[in-house]
Design an enzyme around this catalytic site. Structure first.
Site, PDB file in Angstrom:
ATOM      1  CB  ALA A 115      -0.885   0.000   1.243  1.00  0.00           C
ATOM      2  CE1 TYR A 146       1.435   6.912   5.319  1.00  0.00           C
ATOM      3  CE2 TYR A 146       0.994   8.601   3.686  1.00  0.00           C
ATOM      4  CZ  TYR A 146       0.725   7.357   4.222  1.00  0.00           C
ATOM      5  OH  TYR A 146      -0.232   6.557   3.649  1.00  0.00           O
TER       6      TYR A 146
END
Ligand code: UDP
Length: 313
Positions: A115, A146
């Site tokens: 993902a 992130y």
């Protein structure tokens, strides 16, 4: 029966994926440490003999007994508020967690699906974003934890593919919404809906001229499944190209909820991408996939879920 591991399987996307894989005849092993995932998302599966749950942190060694055919690696804090609060865990799960999940794929000779995210494009200088765009990411900014973790995750996934011949898939997920989003996850849609349903002020960051393109969760999961069973090793964007400014999105939600809340402006977060829209030509051509649910229909279902979560009639 194929055996499929879903890391982050108790999260918003992970739990919908668990449902989808079970519906397609897989045995599903959900691995989650419940840092941002919730048991409530998988409670309805607890009596399913083809479903099991392992509470493990994938940034440490992942222990799964028996054969495994597919690993869907979805574990990670994913909303900006979450990864700003959990910067080290976010970096660790994208790097160490992905390394461990790839190690498991190698040991079990399993297919591996990562993902990834539209955040790999950062604040994009190319619009809409195509898979061959390398992005515009600030590595040391608050979102870097992130973005760079996911960029590293893509790099190590391709390295395992090239070095160890692992069958790999990389999905770059654009903004997605639907039931099972956490009402307090800090994203635009959960914030706006909670504020509207509780008649609080609606916090639009900056002028709200920044854009996003929102995909309903059932479309996203269908696209991921098509990618898994395809033979496409390189990244594929999955998202809905229907783009809207955040201010217009707030107004759209306000009309749908008949809310009397007032829109107020707050400071724009650092490095907030100014535009975002997926180019889905590759998904259309290679997977025969495109989204089917229009935003309004998806939003009506999501509003029902939020009313229920917030106990509002
Ligand atoms: N946003 C906003 N008000 C909020 C939360 C978010 O205006 O209460 C904005 C945010 O600055 C961004 C967009 O909405 O431009 C989408 O933010 P979100 O946190 O949903 O995810 P992102 O797409 O940035 O990862």
């Amino acid at each position: 029966m194929p055996r499929t591991v879903v890391t982050g399987g108790a999260g918003f996307l992970g739990s919908h994926l668990c449902d989808h894989m079970l519906a397609n005849g897989h045995e599903v092993i959900c691995v989650d440490n419940l840092l941002t995932g919730r048991l409530a998302n998988i409670e309805h599966l607890s009596d399913n003999p083809n479903f099991s749950f392992l509470k493990q942190n994938v940034s440490e060694y992942i222990l799964v007994k028996g054969p495994v055919d597919n690993i869907l690696h979805f574990a990670s804090p994913a909303s900006p508020i979450d990864y700003l609060k959990l910067p080290i865990q976010t970096l660790k799960v994208g790097s160490l967690g992905t390394h461990n999940a790839l190690g498991l794929a190698k040991a079990k000779k399993a297919k591996f699906l990562l993902a990834s995210t539209s955040e790999v494009y950062g604040d994009p200088a190319i619009h809409p974003q195509k898979e061959d765009y390398w992005g515009n990411v600030n590595p040391i900014g608050p979102r870097g934890v992130y973005d760079e973790a996911k960029r590293f995750a893509e790099a190590i996934t391709m390295a395992y593919h090239r070095t160890h011949n692992i069958e790999t898939r990389i999905v770059r997920i654009f903004n997605t919404f639907g039931p099972r989003m956490r009402v307090d996850d800090g994203r635009a849609l959960p914030n706006f809906l909670s504020q509207m349903l509780k008649e609080e002020d609606i916090t639009v960051f900056g002028k709200g001229s920044q854009t996003r393109s929102f995909c309903f969760v059932s479309d996203l999961v269908a696209g991921i499944y098509k990618l898994l069973i395809s033979d496409e090793d390189e990244p594929v964007n999955i998202g809905n190209p229907d783009e809207i400014s955040i201010l217009d999105f707030a107004k759209e939600l306000k009309a749908l909820t008949n809310s009397k809340s007032k829109i107020i402006n707050q400071e724009l977060p650092i490095d907030d991408p100014q535009v975002r829209r997926p180019d889905i030509t590759k998904a259309q051509q290679k997977l025969g996939w495109e989204p089917k649910v229009n935003r309004k229909d998806g939003l009506l279902k999501t509003i029902e879920y939020f009313k229920n979560e917030l106990n509002i009639q």
